[in-house]
Design a protein around this motif. Sequence first.
Motif, mmCIF file in Angstrom:
data_model
loop_
_atom_site.group_PDB
_atom_site.id
_atom_site.type_symbol
_atom_site.label_atom_id
_atom_site.label_comp_id
_atom_site.label_asym_id
_atom_site.label_seq_id
_atom_site.Cartn_x
_atom_site.Cartn_y
_atom_site.Cartn_z
ATOM 1 N N ILE A 1 10.482 20.051 -7.526
ATOM 2 C CA ILE A 1 9.252 19.516 -6.926
ATOM 3 C C ILE A 1 9.378 18.001 -6.794
ATOM 4 O O ILE A 1 9.060 17.421 -5.746
ATOM 5 N N LEU A 2 9.873 17.381 -7.829
ATOM 6 C CA LEU A 2 10.063 15.933 -7.837
ATOM 7 C C LEU A 2 11.108 15.509 -6.807
ATOM 8 O O LEU A 2 10.893 14.563 -6.049
ATOM 9 N N ALA B 1 0.836 -1.206 0.000
ATOM 10 C CA ALA B 1 0.000 0.000 0.000
ATOM 11 C C ALA B 1 0.868 1.253 0.000
ATOM 12 O O ALA B 1 0.590 2.220 -0.722
ATOM 13 N N ILE B 2 1.922 1.220 0.794
ATOM 14 C CA ILE B 2 2.827 2.377 0.866
ATOM 15 C C ILE B 2 3.602 2.528 -0.437
ATOM 16 O O ILE B 2 3.688 3.623 -1.002
ATOM 17 N N HIS C 1 3.752 5.586 -5.329
ATOM 18 C CA HIS C 1 4.057 5.757 -6.750
ATOM 19 C C HIS C 1 2.848 6.225 -7.555
ATOM 20 O O HIS C 1 2.998 6.952 -8.541
ATOM 21 N N LEU C 2 1.653 5.829 -7.125
ATOM 22 C CA LEU C 2 0.453 6.352 -7.789
ATOM 23 C C LEU C 2 0.311 7.850 -7.522
ATOM 24 O O LEU C 2 -0.016 8.619 -8.444
ATOM 25 N N LYS D 1 11.311 13.010 0.641
ATOM 26 C CA LYS D 1 10.372 12.704 1.722
ATOM 27 C C LYS D 1 9.854 11.273 1.617
ATOM 28 O O LYS D 1 9.753 10.561 2.610
ATOM 29 N N TYR D 2 9.519 10.852 0.412
ATOM 30 C CA TYR D 2 8.915 9.538 0.203
ATOM 31 C C TYR D 2 9.897 8.402 0.470
ATOM 32 O O TYR D 2 9.503 7.353 0.979
ATOM 33 N N GLU D 3 11.169 8.599 0.158
ATOM 34 C CA GLU D 3 12.173 7.544 0.353
ATOM 35 C C GLU D 3 12.222 7.055 1.795
ATOM 36 O O GLU D 3 12.491 5.884 2.033
ATOM 37 N N ARG D 4 11.959 7.946 2.748
ATOM 38 C CA ARG D 4 12.025 7.562 4.168
ATOM 39 C C ARG D 4 11.006 6.497 4.526
ATOM 40 O O ARG D 4 11.212 5.723 5.457
ATOM 41 N N ILE D 5 9.891 6.453 3.817
ATOM 42 C CA ILE D 5 8.874 5.442 4.089
ATOM 43 C C ILE D 5 8.784 4.420 2.953
ATOM 44 O O ILE D 5 8.504 3.245 3.174
ATOM 45 N N GLY D 6 9.064 4.846 1.739
ATOM 46 C CA GLY D 6 8.945 3.962 0.577
ATOM 47 C C GLY D 6 9.987 2.853 0.553
ATOM 48 O O GLY D 6 9.650 1.685 0.293
#
Length: 150
Positions: free
Chosen positions: A40-41, A15-16, A21-22, A47-52
């Motif tokens: 922006i990307l 889900a994460i 990615h969606l 930020k996303y890498e920390r959880i992704g």
Amino acid sequence: MSHHLLLILHLLGSAIWVGGHLILSFIILPEVLCKKDPEILLKFEKKYERIGLPALLVMVITGIWMAYQLGVNAGRWFHFADPVETVVSLKLSLLFITVLFALSANIFVLPKLRPQSLSVMAFHIWSVTLLGAAMMVVGSFVRFGGINLQ
């Protein structure tokens, strides 16, 4: 660890990973491409890498663990001999392709990311998003006994 608990952790990781990615593909990336602003990307990715990435690691660990519980050990990977083994082998193949895209993005695309190269990064993002969604779909076939290619 029980198979059910492993499955729950695997699905949370999915889900994460796929959800992130969606969001990246359908919310962040269109803005990046419209404004031609790689920053922006890069901010989202940071930020996303920390959880992704931990979510991806949880999926790999739980996926392999569940495969072993289902009797598909490393010696049976990529033989496509039975339906559940086929699911495991397809998911590992999709994971391998995902890793190749990640390496390509991190080695070749991100270090030189400019407004002119955003389309190359977009291709990488869309590809990883589709691969993640494909892994979810393929994994769902375990519930029905796997995928019979014969």
